[in-house]
Motif scaffolding. Structure first.
Motif, mmCIF file in Angstrom:
data_model
loop_
_atom_site.group_PDB
_atom_site.id
_atom_site.type_symbol
_atom_site.label_atom_id
_atom_site.label_comp_id
_atom_site.label_asym_id
_atom_site.label_seq_id
_atom_site.Cartn_x
_atom_site.Cartn_y
_atom_site.Cartn_z
ATOM 1 N N SER A 62 -14.595 4.809 -0.948
ATOM 2 C CA SER A 62 -13.170 4.609 -0.480
ATOM 3 C C SER A 62 -12.581 3.366 -0.047
ATOM 4 O O SER A 62 -13.439 2.636 -0.003
ATOM 5 N N GLN A 63 -11.278 3.361 0.211
ATOM 6 C CA GLN A 63 -10.809 1.962 0.598
ATOM 7 C C GLN A 63 -11.444 1.288 2.115
ATOM 8 O O GLN A 63 -11.872 2.238 2.812
ATOM 9 N N THR A 87 0.704 -1.143 -0.077
ATOM 10 C CA THR A 87 0.072 -0.121 -0.175
ATOM 11 C C THR A 87 0.853 1.141 0.108
ATOM 12 O O THR A 87 0.469 2.209 -0.705
ATOM 13 N N THR A 144 -3.028 8.990 6.575
ATOM 14 C CA THR A 144 -4.359 9.351 6.335
ATOM 15 C C THR A 144 -4.816 9.518 4.904
ATOM 16 O O THR A 144 -5.786 9.721 4.432
ATOM 17 N N ILE A 145 -3.691 9.200 3.948
ATOM 18 C CA ILE A 145 -3.857 9.342 2.619
ATOM 19 C C ILE A 145 -4.368 8.254 1.772
ATOM 20 O O ILE A 145 -3.854 7.156 2.125
ATOM 21 N N GLN A 146 -5.357 8.049 0.981
ATOM 22 C CA GLN A 146 -5.889 6.870 0.512
ATOM 23 C C GLN A 146 -5.356 6.781 -1.120
ATOM 24 O O GLN A 146 -5.317 7.719 -1.619
ATOM 25 N N PRO A 190 -11.552 0.656 5.951
ATOM 26 C CA PRO A 190 -10.838 1.129 6.800
ATOM 27 C C PRO A 190 -9.776 -0.100 7.410
ATOM 28 O O PRO A 190 -9.842 -1.191 7.237
ATOM 29 N N GLU A 191 -8.644 0.659 7.827
ATOM 30 C CA GLU A 191 -7.510 -0.329 8.435
ATOM 31 C C GLU A 191 -8.251 -0.751 9.800
ATOM 32 O O GLU A 191 -9.249 -0.545 10.130
ATOM 33 N N GLU A 206 -9.806 4.184 -9.636
ATOM 34 C CA GLU A 206 -9.252 5.445 -9.563
ATOM 35 C C GLU A 206 -10.709 6.414 -9.546
ATOM 36 O O GLU A 206 -10.819 7.284 -8.702
ATOM 37 N N LYS A 259 1.034 4.546 -2.731
ATOM 38 C CA LYS A 259 0.985 5.722 -2.560
ATOM 39 C C LYS A 259 2.123 6.480 -3.247
ATOM 40 O O LYS A 259 1.848 7.632 -3.401
ATOM 41 N N LYS A 274 -6.110 4.512 -4.087
ATOM 42 C CA LYS A 274 -7.265 3.649 -4.538
ATOM 43 C C LYS A 274 -6.213 2.417 -5.655
ATOM 44 O O LYS A 274 -5.604 2.863 -6.060
#
Length: 358
Positions: free
Chosen positions: A152-153, A42, A138-140, A155-156, A147, A46, A142
């Motif tokens: 949204s992805q 991940t 905090t940055i997602q 959550p963790e 895209e 990013k 995709k």
């Protein structure tokens, strides 16, 4: 022929991990390893887009900060300072590292100027250094093909006892020893950390052992240490053994927040801490003889603070570590706020709280 973009390759790996690998695993260690792999993948995803923009913004902010610091120290910039035109993550990361090193040097000079504006700038420098690691989670990012999706992805995973236990390495163990006469006794093994964060003071088990050995000769309720093993062949680290005290822990570390504690118990802990404070320093003469300087016995609190801060500062200069304006801020603040205290120092407990009390 079309060469697939890196984002597509990373996305395929993440999907394969989530859909084909993780569902088949039951071993906790293997599941923990897949979480590490997914985190790395991940992060790489990013770095193909969102992290680039973040680094560009931080470098621009850092350049402004550097100019402000240089304005107070009458220094001139040594390279850098221009807005970043790089568009790949590796080049930006290198530029960020070089900028960090320059800011550290400037902060060191700034902390010695005595300018009333210095503390504010030092704090800004520390916050700037921390900003990347504070913002990147905090940055997602995709997955490839998603895209344009507004979804949204996921959550963790929630921070839970089970999740944390996968990564905790115990440094204290309880064992049962059976002697030749068939008698059994319970011992506690205090082990050094496999990858110690700090290599001085009470972070070393040999110092903890000797301090506890001295204290156990008094009427203070603490375990009596038996044997200390240093650099034993075939053993991963130093350790010592001690008797197991009666009673149960008030709570485990991860479950402390789920418990309620009586006022009576809290007051008892306060009394024990006060009793420790009243223990004469002469009790630890053997410890001082080995690990301290003779002059330490005659020091007052203010002098003790100065010695301790100086010692930690020297340690920092001796060990390998990344340059950090945070450390400049920290030691500057400590040196400016040494209490004017003429009382004698007292022994205390650096982690005296409910979760480790019995």
């Amino acid at each position: 022929m079309k060469i697939h973009p890196t984002t597509q390759s990373i996305s395929l790996a993440i999907r394969a991990l989530d859909n084909a690998v993780v569902p088949t695993l039951t071993d906790k260690s293997a599941l923990a390893a897949t979480e590490v792999v997914r985190h790395v993948l991940t992060d790489l995803l990013k770095r193909q887009g969102p992290a680039i923009k973040l680094l560009q913004e931080l470098i621009a902010e850092g350049n402004v900060l550097e100019r402000e610091i240089l304005g107070l120290t009458d220094e001139t910039a040594h390279g850098g300072g221009a807005a970043s035109q790089n568009i790949d993550f590796e080049s930006l990361a290198q530029q960020h590292e070089e900028l960090t090193n320059r800011i550290v040097t400037s902060c060191t000079h700034l902390s010695s100027t005595g300018d009333h504006r210095a503390p504010h700038l030092l704090r800004r420098a520390a916050e700037w250094e921390h900003a990347y690691y504070a913002k990147i989670p905090t940055i997602q990012a995709k997955l490839y093909g998603e895209e344009g999706s507004s979804n949204s992805q996921p959550p963790e995973p929630a921070l839970s006892k089970e999740y944390l236990e996968k990564f905790l390495v115990l440094s204290t163990y309880i064992c049962t020893v059976e002697c030749k006469d068939r008698k059994r006794e319970e011992l506690v093994i205090r082990n050094s950390d496999p990858a110690p964060i700090v290599l001085r003071s009470m972070y070393l088990v040999e110092q903890e052992y000797l301090f506890l050995k001295s204290l156990s000769k008094t009427d203070y309720p603490c375990p009596h240490p038996f044997d200390l093993a240093l650099k034993t062949e075939g053993v991963g680290g130093n350790f010592f053994t001690m008797c197991r005290m009666p009673g149960l822990g008030a709570s485990t570390f991860l479950a402390t927040g789920q418990k309620t504690f009586s006022e009576k118990m809290i007051l008892q802990l306060a009394e024990l801490l006060a009793k420790l404070h009243k223990t004469p320093l002469e009790t630890f003469s053997e410890f001082f003889e080995i690990y301290e300087e003779p002059a330490a016995f005659a020091e007052m609190v203010e002098e003790r603070y100065r010695r301790s801060i100086k010692s930690w500062s020297h340690y920092l200069s001796e060990v390998e570590h990344l340059p950090s304006p945070y450390m400049t801020l920290l030691f500057g603040g400590l040196n400016r706020n040494i209490p004017k205290d003429s009382r004698r120092p007292v022994p205390t407990h650096g982690d005296f709280s409910v979760h480790i009390s019995r």
